[in-house]
Each structure stands twice: as structure tokens, then as C-alpha cells.
Design an enzyme around this catalytic site. Structure first.
Site, mmCIF file in Angstrom:
data_model
loop_
_atom_site.group_PDB
_atom_site.id
_atom_site.type_symbol
_atom_site.label_atom_id
_atom_site.label_comp_id
_atom_site.label_asym_id
_atom_site.label_seq_id
_atom_site.Cartn_x
_atom_site.Cartn_y
_atom_site.Cartn_z
ATOM 1 N N LYS A 73 14.777 -38.796 19.330
ATOM 2 C CA LYS A 73 15.210 -37.134 18.784
ATOM 3 C C LYS A 73 16.707 -37.508 19.311
ATOM 4 O O LYS A 73 17.381 -37.137 18.547
ATOM 5 C CB LYS A 73 14.365 -36.475 19.767
ATOM 6 C CG LYS A 73 13.366 -35.883 19.772
ATOM 7 C CD LYS A 73 12.104 -35.303 20.936
ATOM 8 C CE LYS A 73 11.142 -34.438 20.548
ATOM 9 N NZ LYS A 73 10.785 -33.615 21.237
ATOM 10 N N ASP A 110 12.251 -27.210 20.335
ATOM 11 C CA ASP A 110 11.824 -27.960 21.482
ATOM 12 C C ASP A 110 11.385 -26.510 22.180
ATOM 13 O O ASP A 110 10.795 -26.459 23.306
ATOM 14 C CB ASP A 110 11.853 -29.106 21.843
ATOM 15 C CG ASP A 110 11.323 -29.850 21.760
ATOM 16 O OD1 ASP A 110 9.753 -30.162 20.364
ATOM 17 O OD2 ASP A 110 11.575 -31.587 21.375
ATOM 18 N N ILE A 223 5.147 -30.354 28.971
ATOM 19 C CA ILE A 223 5.022 -30.977 27.667
ATOM 20 C C ILE A 223 4.283 -31.810 26.958
ATOM 21 O O ILE A 223 4.074 -31.435 25.590
ATOM 22 C CB ILE A 223 7.088 -30.809 26.915
ATOM 23 C CG1 ILE A 223 6.921 -32.404 27.480
ATOM 24 C CG2 ILE A 223 7.723 -30.001 27.810
ATOM 25 C CD1 ILE A 223 8.163 -32.942 26.854
#
Length: 270
Positions: A73, A110, A223
Site C-alpha cells: 500500500k 480503507d 481488519i
């Protein structure tokens, strides 16, 4: 019948490892329900090959975009030609759209998806103290989203204290009114506890915090989506905590991801 043809737009998810991803199933189900001629496939791409793969995807004319997940990311930021506001805030990208001329536009969804997942399950961060484990790409997005959602106090803990300090300062520049602190391994005293690290993907991973400090007044959110029950979740259940799994985060942003990659809105019917 849903078919892949020469007209189908190709989507991908880039990750290492790749076995744990649930995004292709979720996105493809959504695309079928919407009647969109596109399909997502998982691509197992290591860090050393990321730039090469990204460069090649620019030249695939049927490629529409991709989802980027751990551990890419932050690395993808430098490979994009344009960035959304959220991507610039967090210096991380989890969704990419290939523009018609081959340029790549990066976005970060996100945080939005995480907050949406919380609220869909009756968990409201506004006005509460939150403990956030992690300072990587997903953690950055979630930190900003928690601040946007009105969290009263945010403690950020990370194995690298320097990275936690950097994230605290980054959030403070955009949100000067929220109370911010660098946390340690103790999540006690926080109404909401969030694991935004990759710890829990593998059975041998250590716990991301001192679970002995958890109590039944707290909500613990993950998550990680695979395994569906991480060691942290099991430890939190054992201590009487309310537990929020990682899957709702994906459900909360699947539509946002599809719309971002395809560059078109989807209907509200599915």
C-alpha cells in the site's frame, strides 16, 4: 450466464501473500449482480516485482484497475501518476484506476470502509477513546477516518515508536482538535480497540497488543479477513469483549472500490 469475453474489463488484486484475500469473491459477486462486464483476479506479486508488474499493467488496454493490499500500500504511492486526497493524507494507496492513456490514479478507501463497517454493526466511534495498533498503510487510513468520524482521543501504538510518532503528527496536521497520543502495548482505557497490523495472518504471529489488559467494556475490531477468527479475536472473546471481525470492512468498501477502479457509479439495487 456470466462470461469472460474479449470485451470484459480486467480487475486485479495485488498482494503477498495472496491466499487470505476475500476481495475477488466480494467484487465479482457485486459485478454480477450489477450486470457489469468486468472480473477480478488475484495476482501474487512480491515486493521486488511490484514496479515491474505495475509498469506492465499500464500497457494492458483491457485492464481497468486494481486493489492493492499488504504489503504494497505504501510502495504503490510512488508508482501512481495521480493521488486522491485520502491517498495524499495517508501516503498510502489501496485502489488504482488505469486511465485511458495508461496513467494510474491511486486512492485510499480503507478508512471509509472501516468506519462504514463499524456503523453498520452499531459501533459508533464518535466521542470515544480509540486504541489503534499499527502505523502502516491501512492504519494511516483508519486513523484519519476515525478522526473524521469524531473520535475524542486516538492512541496509536506500533512496534516502531518512530512510525507511530510520525502518524500522530500527520493526523494532527489535518485534525488539530483531536487528542492524540503514542500508545504502548496496553490497550486498556479505550472504548474501541483496533488491530490495523498484519499480525494474525499467520498462526505463529505474536498478538498485536497485551490482551491481558482488555476487559468486557471494550470493543475489539480486526481488519484481517482470513482467518475469520484471529488469535486476537479469540483472546478478546475470552475476556468478554465485543468483537468486530475484518469482513465488514471489505463489505463496507466493495462498492467504493468497484466504482473507483471502473470510473463509473454503480446502481443502488445490489
Amino acid at each position: 450466464m456470466w462470461e469472460i469475453t474479449g470485451h470484459t474489463r480486467v480487475l486485479a488484486i495485488l498482494a503477498d501473500p495472496i491466499h487470505q484475500v476475500k476481495t475477488p469473491q466480494c467484487i465479482n459477486e457485486l459485478l454480477r449482480a450489477q450486470g457489469v462486464d468486468a472480473a477480478m483476479v488475484p495476482l501474487h506479486v512480491g515486493a521486488h516485482d511490484l514496479a515491474t508488474v505495475f509498469s506492465a499493467l499500464r500497457r494492458v488496454r483491457s485492464f481497468a484497475g486494481c486493489i492493492v493490499t499488504m504489503p504494497h500500500k505504501t510502495a504503490v504511492v510512488a508508482l501512481c501518476d495521480e493521488l486522491s486526497v485520502e491517498a495524499r493524507q495517508t501516503d498510502a494507496v489501496n485502489a488504482v484506476r488505469r486511465l485511458a492513456d495508461g496513467r494510474m490514479r491511486g486512492g485510499m478507501l480503507d478508512g471509509i470502509g472501516f468506519i462504514d463497517g463499524l456503523r453498520r454493526h452499531g459501533i459508533e466511534p464518535a466521542g470515544h477513546c480509540v486504541y489503534l495498533a499499527g502505523a502502516g498503510g491501512a492504519a494511516r487510513a483508519i486513523a484519519f477516518a476515525l478522526a473524521d468520524a469524531g473520535a475524542r482521543r486516538l492512541s496509536i501504538a506500533n512496534h516502531s515508536v518512530e512510525r507511530a510518532e510520525q502518524l500522530v503528527e500527520r493526523v494532527r496536521r489535518w485534525h488539530p482538535n483531536i487528542e492524540l497520543a503514542v500508545g504502548d502495548s496496553n490497550p486498556g482505557g479505550h472504548a474501541l480497540v483496533v488491530n490495523a497490523t498484519s499480525l494474525g495472518l499467520r498462526p505463529e504471529d505474536p498478538l498485536p497488543m497485551d490482551v491481558a489488559q482488555l476487559d468486557a467494556t471494550q470493543t475489539v475490531a480486526e481488519i484481517i479477513m482470513e482467518p475469520a477468527e484471529t488469535a486476537l479475536m479469540q483472546a478478546a472473546w475470552a475476556r468478554g469483549c465485543r468483537v468486530h471481525a475484518g469482513a465488514p470492512m471489505l463489505a463496507g468498501q466493495a462498492r467504493l472500490m468497484a466504482e473507483f477502479m471502473l470510473g463509473q457509479p454503480l446502481s443502488a439495487a445490489a
